[in-house]
Design a protein around this motif. Structure first.
Motif, PDB file in Angstrom:
ATOM      1  N   LEU A  45      48.789  37.425  43.473  1.00 40.67           N
ATOM      2  CA  LEU A  45      48.038  37.663  44.704  1.00 40.67           C
ATOM      3  C   LEU A  45      48.897  38.360  45.751  1.00 40.67           C
ATOM      4  CD1 LEU A  45      46.047  34.314  44.856  1.00 40.67           C
ATOM      5  CD2 LEU A  45      45.129  36.592  44.429  1.00 40.67           C
ATOM      6  N   ALA A  46      50.191  38.034  45.805  1.00 42.74           N
ATOM      7  CA  ALA A  46      51.090  38.719  46.735  1.00 42.74           C
ATOM      8  C   ALA A  46      51.223  40.190  46.375  1.00 42.74           C
ATOM      9  CB  ALA A  46      52.463  38.039  46.737  1.00 42.74           C
ATOM     10  N   VAL A  47      51.348  40.479  45.086  1.00 39.06           N
ATOM     11  CA  VAL A  47      51.415  41.880  44.642  1.00 39.06           C
ATOM     12  C   VAL A  47      50.114  42.597  44.982  1.00 39.06           C
ATOM     13  CG1 VAL A  47      51.456  43.322  42.573  1.00 39.06           C
ATOM     14  CG2 VAL A  47      53.121  41.490  42.845  1.00 39.06           C
ATOM     15  N   ASN A  48      49.000  41.913  44.818  1.00 40.63           N
ATOM     16  CA  ASN A  48      47.697  42.482  45.115  1.00 40.63           C
ATOM     17  C   ASN A  48      47.617  42.917  46.575  1.00 40.63           C
ATOM     18  OD1 ASN A  48      45.017  43.130  45.223  1.00 40.63           O
ATOM     19  ND2 ASN A  48      44.275  41.071  44.883  1.00 40.63           N
ATOM     20  N   TYR A  49      47.967  42.038  47.502  1.00 37.19           N
ATOM     21  CA  TYR A  49      47.870  42.380  48.917  1.00 37.19           C
ATOM     22  C   TYR A  49      48.959  43.360  49.354  1.00 37.19           C
ATOM     23  CZ  TYR A  49      43.996  39.351  49.928  1.00 37.19           C
ATOM     24  OH  TYR A  49      42.744  38.803  49.964  1.00 37.19           O
ATOM     25  N   THR A  50      50.101  43.325  48.703  1.00 38.40           N
ATOM     26  CA  THR A  50      51.127  44.323  48.997  1.00 38.40           C
ATOM     27  C   THR A  50      50.656  45.703  48.572  1.00 38.40           C
ATOM     28  OG1 THR A  50      52.850  42.666  48.679  1.00 38.40           O
ATOM     29  CG2 THR A  50      53.524  44.977  48.585  1.00 38.40           C
ATOM     30  N   TRP A  51      50.053  45.780  47.403  1.00 39.34           N
ATOM     31  CA  TRP A  51      49.505  47.043  46.901  1.00 39.34           C
ATOM     32  C   TRP A  51      48.437  47.559  47.866  1.00 39.34           C
ATOM     33  CZ3 TRP A  51      46.470  47.361  41.649  1.00 39.34           C
ATOM     34  CH2 TRP A  51      46.216  48.683  41.324  1.00 39.34           C
ATOM     35  N   LEU A  52      47.609  46.655  48.359  1.00 38.15           N
ATOM     36  CA  LEU A  52      46.559  47.032  49.292  1.00 38.15           C
ATOM     37  C   LEU A  52      47.150  47.572  50.600  1.00 38.15           C
ATOM     38  CD1 LEU A  52      43.522  47.034  49.973  1.00 38.15           C
ATOM     39  CD2 LEU A  52      43.839  44.711  50.818  1.00 38.15           C
ATOM     40  N   ALA A  53      48.194  46.943  51.103  1.00 39.87           N
ATOM     41  CA  ALA A  53      48.782  47.362  52.372  1.00 39.87           C
ATOM     42  C   ALA A  53      49.558  48.667  52.253  1.00 39.87           C
ATOM     43  CB  ALA A  53      49.703  46.266  52.900  1.00 39.87           C
ATOM     44  N   VAL A  54      50.177  48.899  51.115  1.00 36.03           N
ATOM     45  CA  VAL A  54      51.049  50.065  50.964  1.00 36.03           C
ATOM     46  C   VAL A  54      50.279  51.332  50.598  1.00 36.03           C
ATOM     47  CG1 VAL A  54      52.930  51.001  49.564  1.00 36.03           C
ATOM     48  CG2 VAL A  54      53.064  48.678  50.424  1.00 36.03           C
ATOM     49  N   THR A  55      49.252  51.208  49.767  1.00 34.49           N
ATOM     50  CA  THR A  55      48.630  52.409  49.211  1.00 34.49           C
ATOM     51  C   THR A  55      47.468  52.970  50.009  1.00 34.49           C
ATOM     52  OG1 THR A  55      47.215  51.055  47.817  1.00 34.49           O
ATOM     53  CG2 THR A  55      49.277  51.836  46.852  1.00 34.49           C
ATOM     54  N   ILE A  57      44.226  52.332  49.951  1.00 29.95           N
ATOM     55  CA  ILE A  57      43.110  52.641  49.066  1.00 29.95           C
ATOM     56  C   ILE A  57      41.803  52.474  49.836  1.00 29.95           C
ATOM     57  CG2 ILE A  57      41.907  51.945  46.961  1.00 29.95           C
ATOM     58  CD1 ILE A  57      44.577  50.877  45.940  1.00 29.95           C
ATOM     59  N   PRO A  58      40.884  53.448  49.746  1.00 32.18           N
ATOM     60  CA  PRO A  58      39.584  53.282  50.406  1.00 32.18           C
ATOM     61  C   PRO A  58      38.811  52.101  49.812  1.00 32.18           C
ATOM     62  CG  PRO A  58      39.889  55.544  49.653  1.00 32.18           C
ATOM     63  CD  PRO A  58      41.027  54.751  49.112  1.00 32.18           C
ATOM     64  N   VAL A  59      37.903  51.568  50.591  1.00 28.77           N
ATOM     65  CA  VAL A  59      37.154  50.373  50.184  1.00 28.77           C
ATOM     66  C   VAL A  59      36.408  50.599  48.876  1.00 28.77           C
ATOM     67  CG1 VAL A  59      35.301  48.808  50.875  1.00 28.77           C
ATOM     68  CG2 VAL A  59      36.932  49.616  52.565  1.00 28.77           C
ATOM     69  N   GLU A  60      35.899  51.784  48.665  1.00 25.59           N
ATOM     70  CA  GLU A  60      35.100  52.061  47.479  1.00 25.59           C
ATOM     71  C   GLU A  60      35.914  52.060  46.197  1.00 25.59           C
ATOM     72  OE1 GLU A  60      35.297  54.382  50.030  1.00 25.59           O
ATOM     73  OE2 GLU A  60      33.553  53.662  51.125  1.00 25.59           O
ATOM     74  N   GLU A  61      37.229  52.202  46.292  1.00 23.66           N
ATOM     75  CA  GLU A  61      38.068  52.335  45.096  1.00 23.66           C
ATOM     76  C   GLU A  61      38.979  51.124  44.882  1.00 23.66           C
ATOM     77  OE1 GLU A  61      40.106  56.017  45.549  1.00 23.66           O
ATOM     78  OE2 GLU A  61      38.267  57.150  45.793  1.00 23.66           O
ATOM     79  N   ARG A  62      38.594  49.964  45.355  1.00 19.50           N
ATOM     80  CA  ARG A  62      39.442  48.767  45.249  1.00 19.50           C
ATOM     81  C   ARG A  62      39.094  47.878  44.060  1.00 19.50           C
ATOM     82  NH1 ARG A  62      39.840  46.871  51.542  1.00 19.50           N
ATOM     83  NH2 ARG A  62      40.796  48.784  52.291  1.00 19.50           N
TER      84      ARG A  62
END
Length: 90
Positions: A45-55, A57-62
């Motif tokens: 889950l930490a990797v998931n949110y880190t990936w979300l914060a760094v990249t 990614i638009p909402v449609e492509e998550r």
């Protein structure tokens, strides 16, 4: 994603990482598989949110992020069910 959303995603990722470290310390002390599975799930889950914060990614492509979360929560559910099953060796 705004700067505030990125900051909050990073804070959530840090919280998951701290929880993972806490469960890892419990596992090192007690050697129960439940705690190891919880630690791995929280690290996912930490990797998931880190990936979300760094990249950014638009909402449609998550969609891949939701699959990672699904895996983490499935691991937690399986670990809880396995730890509550009666032991066959007594």
């Amino acid at each position: 994603m705004t700067d505030m959303e990125q900051f909050l995603s990073g804070a959530v990722a840090m919280g998951f990482a701290v929880a993972g470290l806490l469960f890892l310390s419990y596992w090192r002390r007690l050697r129960q598989r439940l705690f190891l599975t919880f630690a791995l799930s929280f690290f996912l889950l930490a990797v998931n949110y880190t990936w979300l914060a760094v990249t950014l990614i638009p909402v449609e492509e998550r969609s891949p992020l939701f699959l990672i979360r699904l895996l983490a929560f499935a691991m937690i559910i399986v670990a809880i069910v396995q730890s509550n099953r009666p032991s066959s060796t007594r």
